[in-house]
Write a protein that holds these residues in place. Structure first.
Motif, short mmCIF file in Angstrom:
data_model
loop_
_atom_site.label_atom_id
_atom_site.label_comp_id
_atom_site.label_asym_id
_atom_site.label_seq_id
_atom_site.Cartn_x
_atom_site.Cartn_y
_atom_site.Cartn_z
N ALA A 23 106.86 -107.07 -5.60
CA ALA A 23 107.57 -106.90 -4.33
C ALA A 23 109.01 -106.46 -4.50
N ASP B 288 114.77 -114.20 -0.58
CA ASP B 288 115.06 -114.07 0.85
C ASP B 288 114.62 -112.74 1.46
N GLY B 289 114.62 -111.68 0.66
CA GLY B 289 114.30 -110.37 1.21
C GLY B 289 112.83 -110.06 1.29
N LEU B 290 111.98 -110.99 0.87
CA LEU B 290 110.54 -110.71 0.88
C LEU B 290 110.02 -110.58 2.32
N ASP B 291 109.29 -109.52 2.57
CA ASP B 291 108.62 -109.39 3.85
C ASP B 291 107.21 -109.96 3.73
N ALA B 292 106.42 -109.80 4.78
CA ALA B 292 105.07 -110.37 4.78
C ALA B 292 104.22 -109.81 3.64
N ARG C 82 105.33 -111.50 0.37
CA ARG C 82 104.81 -112.86 0.27
C ARG C 82 103.32 -112.83 -0.09
N ALA D 296 116.63 -116.75 4.62
CA ALA D 296 115.27 -116.87 5.15
C ALA D 296 114.47 -117.80 4.26
#
Length: 241
Positions: free
Chosen positions: A8, A38-42, A45, A67
């Motif tokens: 990611a 913190d910058g991980l989007d769906a 993840r 986040a």
């Protein structure tokens, strides 16, 4: 096989597996170290989850957390130092070398031990529920701080010493993370590692990490601060069996 994970777009994520020591070679896909998530989007993840990560341990202080990465993961928030402690911060304003690690253990031993308690609990859960799939990383743990360098570096060094990994491998793992985050911050224009290019800071880091490990029996420290002998067995078993 590289130990650096490209998940990611994370800039400083490493599998602890593949390192050798007196008890054997650390198994891959069991524990990872990283910088912030913190910058991980769906999709990011989902990638971590698909790769077997089930538990995330966040070592940052309250005011650093952006986040929150929680479901579908089990998340522990485990700061290991109190940066509101003015005396501590006056002595260690940068927190960018292992020189301050011993003082963390002296001031906040219960905070550090709690991280290993989480590792023991996650190990027990993986043993009970993961079955043969654990070989592929089911039930894996990822712990991180902001840069994946110093707080993460301290926990990693302690964990690897507990598993009797060769000293040279522990130092090399630390320096690889130092260099990876320095390269990343240089590219994005963020806070760069304080290095003048001469290698003097890395030499200091190596010396200080060695001094920290020389003065520490990790198993004794953990037993003195609330962990049981069976907890240590579970943590070691996650990485070695």
């Amino acid at each position: 096989m590289t130990r650096r994970m490209g998940w990611a777009g994370l800039p400083n994520t490493w599998d602890l597996g593949g390192l050798d020591g007196a008890r054997g070679t650390i198994r891959r896909g069991r524990i990872y170290r990283s910088a912030l998530l913190d910058g991980l989007d769906a999709a990011g993840r989902a990638e971590l989850y698909d790769e077997g990560v089930r538990t995330i341990i966040d070592l940052r202080n309250d005011d650093e957390v952006g986040a929150v990465i929680d479901a579908p993961f089990t998340r522990y928030h485990r700061p290991i130092e109190d940066q509101s402690d003015a005396e501590f911060m006056a002595r260690w304003p940068r927190l960018d070398t292992p020189g301050y690690y011993s003082e963390v253990l002296e001031r906040w031993p219960e905070l550090v031990a709690a991280v290993f308690g989480d590792l023991a609990e996650a190990s027990a859960e993986a043993s009970a529920g993961a079955g043969p799939g654990a070989e592929a990383g089911v039930g894996a743990v990822l712990f991180h701080c902001a840069h994946g360098r110093d707080r993460t570096g301290m926990i990693t060094a302690m964990l690897l010493q507990l598993c009797e990994v060769d000293r040279g491998a522990i130092v090399a793992d630390y320096l690889a993370a130092v260099r990876a985050i320095a390269e990343h911050t240089a590219v994005i224009g963020g806070e760069a590692a304080a290095d003048d290019g001469s290698g003097e800071l890395d030499s200091r880091r190596v010396r200080e990490l060695g001094e920290f490990l020389d003065g520490l029996d990790v198993a004794e420290f953990l037993l003195d601060n609330g962990l049981s002998a069976s907890d240590l067995v579970r943590v070691r078993a996650r990485l070695l069996d």
